[in-house]
Design a protein around this motif. Structure first.
Motif, PDB file in Angstrom:
ATOM      1  N   GLU A   1       0.979  -1.283  -0.050  1.00  0.00           N
ATOM      2  CA  GLU A   1       0.008  -0.042   0.073  1.00  0.00           C
ATOM      3  C   GLU A   1       0.897   1.261  -0.108  1.00  0.00           C
ATOM      4  O   GLU A   1       1.982   1.249   0.774  1.00  0.00           O
ATOM      5  CB  GLU A   1      -0.831   0.102   1.318  1.00  0.00           C
ATOM      6  CG  GLU A   1      -1.969  -0.990   1.149  1.00  0.00           C
ATOM      7  CD  GLU A   1      -2.798  -1.045   2.222  1.00  0.00           C
ATOM      8  OE1 GLU A   1      -2.750  -0.472   3.420  1.00  0.00           O
ATOM      9  OE2 GLU A   1      -3.726  -2.211   2.394  1.00  0.00           O
TER      10      GLU A   1
ATOM     11  N   ILE B   1       0.442   5.433   0.454  1.00  0.00           N
ATOM     12  CA  ILE B   1      -0.371   6.507   0.934  1.00  0.00           C
ATOM     13  C   ILE B   1      -0.198   7.710   0.319  1.00  0.00           C
ATOM     14  O   ILE B   1       0.904   8.119   0.097  1.00  0.00           O
ATOM     15  CB  ILE B   1      -0.333   6.591   2.536  1.00  0.00           C
ATOM     16  CG1 ILE B   1      -0.498   5.442   3.310  1.00  0.00           C
ATOM     17  CG2 ILE B   1      -1.224   7.888   2.979  1.00  0.00           C
ATOM     18  CD1 ILE B   1      -0.792   5.446   4.791  1.00  0.00           C
TER      19      ILE B   1
ATOM     20  N   VAL C   1      -3.836   4.506  -1.398  1.00  0.00           N
ATOM     21  CA  VAL C   1      -4.715   4.607  -0.151  1.00  0.00           C
ATOM     22  C   VAL C   1      -4.641   6.003   0.150  1.00  0.00           C
ATOM     23  O   VAL C   1      -3.402   6.814   0.037  1.00  0.00           O
ATOM     24  CB  VAL C   1      -4.039   3.934   0.965  1.00  0.00           C
ATOM     25  CG1 VAL C   1      -4.774   4.312   2.427  1.00  0.00           C
ATOM     26  CG2 VAL C   1      -3.851   2.348   0.773  1.00  0.00           C
ATOM     27  N   GLU C   2      -5.911   6.558   0.095  1.00  0.00           N
ATOM     28  CA  GLU C   2      -5.928   8.173   0.035  1.00  0.00           C
ATOM     29  C   GLU C   2      -6.095   8.776   1.579  1.00  0.00           C
ATOM     30  O   GLU C   2      -6.845   7.925   2.435  1.00  0.00           O
ATOM     31  CB  GLU C   2      -7.236   8.580  -0.408  1.00  0.00           C
ATOM     32  CG  GLU C   2      -6.975   8.765  -1.996  1.00  0.00           C
ATOM     33  CD  GLU C   2      -8.264   9.354  -2.344  1.00  0.00           C
ATOM     34  OE1 GLU C   2      -9.210   9.533  -1.844  1.00  0.00           O
ATOM     35  OE2 GLU C   2      -8.512   9.015  -3.892  1.00  0.00           O
ATOM     36  N   SER C   3      -5.266   9.555   2.047  1.00  0.00           N
ATOM     37  CA  SER C   3      -5.531  10.100   3.296  1.00  0.00           C
ATOM     38  C   SER C   3      -6.191  11.407   3.119  1.00  0.00           C
ATOM     39  O   SER C   3      -5.761  12.365   2.413  1.00  0.00           O
ATOM     40  CB  SER C   3      -4.262  10.202   4.226  1.00  0.00           C
ATOM     41  OG  SER C   3      -4.423  10.987   5.350  1.00  0.00           O
ATOM     42  N   LYS C   4      -7.249  11.851   3.942  1.00  0.00           N
ATOM     43  CA  LYS C   4      -7.957  12.905   3.743  1.00  0.00           C
ATOM     44  C   LYS C   4      -7.486  14.046   4.453  1.00  0.00           C
ATOM     45  O   LYS C   4      -6.699  14.017   5.658  1.00  0.00           O
ATOM     46  CB  LYS C   4      -9.497  13.052   4.465  1.00  0.00           C
ATOM     47  CG  LYS C   4     -10.268  11.688   4.053  1.00  0.00           C
ATOM     48  CD  LYS C   4     -11.320  12.268   3.027  1.00  0.00           C
ATOM     49  CE  LYS C   4     -12.049  11.343   2.288  1.00  0.00           C
ATOM     50  NZ  LYS C   4     -11.084  10.424   1.137  1.00  0.00           N
TER      51      LYS C   4
ATOM     52  N   ASP D   1      -6.375  11.095  10.706  1.00  0.00           N
ATOM     53  CA  ASP D   1      -6.814  10.155   9.376  1.00  0.00           C
ATOM     54  C   ASP D   1      -5.587   9.405   8.682  1.00  0.00           C
ATOM     55  O   ASP D   1      -5.735   8.290   8.499  1.00  0.00           O
ATOM     56  CB  ASP D   1      -7.289  11.156   8.191  1.00  0.00           C
ATOM     57  CG  ASP D   1      -7.863  10.349   7.187  1.00  0.00           C
ATOM     58  OD1 ASP D   1      -9.088   9.765   7.447  1.00  0.00           O
ATOM     59  OD2 ASP D   1      -7.324  10.291   6.098  1.00  0.00           O
ATOM     60  N   PHE D   2      -4.648  10.041   8.883  1.00  0.00           N
ATOM     61  CA  PHE D   2      -3.156   9.421   8.272  1.00  0.00           C
ATOM     62  C   PHE D   2      -2.717   8.168   9.210  1.00  0.00           C
ATOM     63  O   PHE D   2      -2.645   7.094   8.616  1.00  0.00           O
ATOM     64  CB  PHE D   2      -1.912  10.441   8.166  1.00  0.00           C
ATOM     65  CG  PHE D   2      -0.793   9.881   7.993  1.00  0.00           C
ATOM     66  CD1 PHE D   2      -0.427   9.131   6.661  1.00  0.00           C
ATOM     67  CD2 PHE D   2       0.385  10.253   8.685  1.00  0.00           C
ATOM     68  CE1 PHE D   2       0.754   8.350   6.505  1.00  0.00           C
ATOM     69  CE2 PHE D   2       1.668   9.788   8.476  1.00  0.00           C
ATOM     70  CZ  PHE D   2       1.705   8.851   7.175  1.00  0.00           C
TER      71      PHE D   2
ATOM     72  N   SER E   1      -4.819   6.487  10.562  1.00  0.00           N
ATOM     73  CA  SER E   1      -5.899   5.346  10.609  1.00  0.00           C
ATOM     74  C   SER E   1      -5.656   4.523   9.019  1.00  0.00           C
ATOM     75  O   SER E   1      -6.162   3.752   9.028  1.00  0.00           O
ATOM     76  CB  SER E   1      -7.531   5.871  10.490  1.00  0.00           C
ATOM     77  OG  SER E   1      -7.381   6.503   9.176  1.00  0.00           O
ATOM     78  N   LYS E   2      -4.977   5.511   8.248  1.00  0.00           N
ATOM     79  CA  LYS E   2      -4.572   4.675   6.963  1.00  0.00           C
ATOM     80  C   LYS E   2      -3.179   3.847   7.075  1.00  0.00           C
ATOM     81  O   LYS E   2      -2.848   3.021   6.190  1.00  0.00           O
ATOM     82  CB  LYS E   2      -4.512   5.520   6.005  1.00  0.00           C
ATOM     83  CG  LYS E   2      -5.836   6.634   5.897  1.00  0.00           C
ATOM     84  CD  LYS E   2      -6.989   5.840   5.231  1.00  0.00           C
ATOM     85  CE  LYS E   2      -8.365   6.503   5.556  1.00  0.00           C
ATOM     86  NZ  LYS E   2      -8.397   7.592   4.878  1.00  0.00           N
TER      87      LYS E   2
ATOM     88  N   THR F   1      -1.054   0.782   7.605  1.00  0.00           N
ATOM     89  CA  THR F   1      -1.255  -0.657   8.011  1.00  0.00           C
ATOM     90  C   THR F   1       0.277  -1.517   7.901  1.00  0.00           C
ATOM     91  O   THR F   1       1.155  -0.741   7.403  1.00  0.00           O
ATOM     92  CB  THR F   1      -2.363  -1.568   7.100  1.00  0.00           C
ATOM     93  OG1 THR F   1      -1.480  -1.454   5.965  1.00  0.00           O
ATOM     94  CG2 THR F   1      -3.614  -0.662   6.818  1.00  0.00           C
TER      95      THR F   1
ATOM     96  N   THR G   1       1.616  -0.977   4.592  1.00  0.00           N
ATOM     97  CA  THR G   1       2.101   0.270   4.104  1.00  0.00           C
ATOM     98  C   THR G   1       3.422   0.238   3.691  1.00  0.00           C
ATOM     99  O   THR G   1       4.542  -0.102   4.744  1.00  0.00           O
ATOM    100  CB  THR G   1       1.804   1.383   5.095  1.00  0.00           C
ATOM    101  OG1 THR G   1       0.361   1.452   5.344  1.00  0.00           O
ATOM    102  CG2 THR G   1       2.324   2.904   4.513  1.00  0.00           C
TER     103      THR G   1
END
Ligand code: PLP
Length: 396
Positions: A124, A126, A147-150, A162-163, A165-166, A168, A171
């Motif tokens: 993945e 980000i 994988v997008e981070s808002k 948010d980052f 949470s993305k 894993t 990554t």
């Protein structure tokens, strides 16, 4: 179909920028180019520094043309890499050597090669929204998953929660682009420190490196002395993807480099993977003459004040029209909130006023359009009444 479906998909996909390009050409022929307010492309409008022309003339006059136009080694001419390494050392206080530098054909090339070098199938990667749309293509080409981070609302700084949470165990890489296309935002030092602390923690937790890929074509285009942190000073597993396309206004010459942090874990092997990735992608060497031009012009700069002047004229006009936007600290893009929820419908309505902007849904944020203000100043001045009229029609 016997050819590659995925590549066919990429080549045939409807591209809004290409569509606007065609429209702009046709419309300019109909009503005159000065009446079409085309803010579509990130093509520098400021001339390259005079040193570039002088260097080209000098090289053509005084060098052996066989060498000047010949191949260099795949990673680039040693003298050129030495010059770049010294410049990075002087400017950013990083103890880097030519063996950490790999010359490329610009940032797109640097990213494609770097991702190919570190990503294995299914890893993945980000990206922080809003982001340069080509990241998707480059990541997928390397076999990675996007994988997008808002972002944080309104400021468009990175949303650290948010980052987190993305991230894993899958990554492998994180791409960071500051100053940012399309928002013009420069990520603050606090934001960068928070990103790097989190990555250090997660690397330990998952017992494998996570690479931070700094996409830096706009590093030199900043206003009001805003500080752009140099990521190698904050995080060891950093790869910098640099380009002279915007910093020296040379986008058509295709020249840039990859720099691997000297503090990277297993860094010389990552560098070899970069050499291998370049090889597997059919990359032979960066343009030979422009490598030499860069070495001669290592301290040259474009006149950023011209972009600053454009930014300020545009911001003033948009303020008067009642628009909401993010005031750019760098690059030459302005991210404006569309005056209705659907950015595409807003783009169509702007088009009816001869204003051509790019709806940004594909950049990972809905409801915004991008104005590239790397244009002649007069175009911005002439467009302001049209922006105001457009806002009026939305009762602003
Ligand atoms: N990255 C970003 C964020 C860009 O905006 C661009 C070009 O506009 C690129 C990479 C590619 O730049 P280059 O011309 O150096 O390949």
């Amino acid at each position: 179909m016997f050819y590659n479906q995925q590549m066919y998909g990429l080549g045939s996909k409807r591209s809004i920028i290409r569509e606007i390009f065609e429209y702009s050409k046709t419309r300019s022929a109909e009503i005159g180019a000065d009446k079409v307010f085309d803010f579509r492309l990130g093509n520098p409008s400021v001339e390259p520094p005079v040193e570039i022309k002088e260097a080209i003339i000098d090289l053509l006059t005084n060098s052996s043309s066989v060498t000047l136009h010949g191949y260099t080694s795949a990673q680039g001419d040693l003298y050129v890499r030495k010059t770049i390494a010294e410049s990075i050392k002087n400017r950013h206080n990083v103890d880097i050597t030519p063996n950490h530098i790999y010359m490329t054909c610009g940032a797109a090339d640097s990213l494609t090669i770097s991702l190919k070098a570190v990503v294995n199938s299914g890893d993945e990667c980000i990206v922080f929204a809003p982001y340069f749309t080509e990241y998707r293509v480059f990541i997928q080409n390397a076999g990675g998953i996007v994988v997008e981070s808002k972002p944080q609302e309104k400021t468009f700084q990175i949303d650290i929660a948010d980052f987190e949470s993305k991230i894993t165990s899958k990554t492998k890489a994180v791409i960071i682009n500051s100053p940012n296309n399309p928002s013009g935002v420069v990520y603050s030092e606090d934001t960068i420190k928070a990103v790097c602390n989190l990555l250090n923690k997660k690397q330990q937790e998952y017992s494998h490196p996570i690479y931070l890929i700094a996409d830096e074509p706009y590093r030199e285009l900043v206003y009001d002395n805003v500080f752009v942190p140099y990521l190698m000073n904050y995080y060891d597993n950093t790869i910098v993807c640099y380009s002279y396309s915007k910093s020296l206004s040379l986008p058509g010459e295709r020249i840039g480099y990859i720099a691997v942090s000297p503090k990277m874990q297993d860094g010389q092997n990552v560098y070899l993977a970069i050499c291998g990735a370049g090889r597997s992608l059919g990359f032979v060497c960066a343009p030979s003459m422009f490598q030499q031009v860069i070495a001669k012009c290592i301290n040259a700069k474009v006149d950023v004040n011209k972009y600053l002047e454009n930014r300020d004229i545009l911001c003033k006009g948009l303020d008067e029209g009642g628009y909401e936007y993010v005031k750019p600290d760098g690059a030459f893009y302005l991210f404006v909130k569309a005056l209705e929820d659907d950015a595409f419908k807003f783009y169509e309505k702007a088009k009816s006023k001869e204003i051509l902007v790019v709806p940004c849904d594909d950049f990972g944020v809905k409801g915004y359009v991008r104005i590239a203000y790397c244009v002649d100043k007069q175009r911005i001045i002439n467009s302001i009444p049209a922006f105001k009229q457009l806002a009026k029609e939305y009762n602003k």
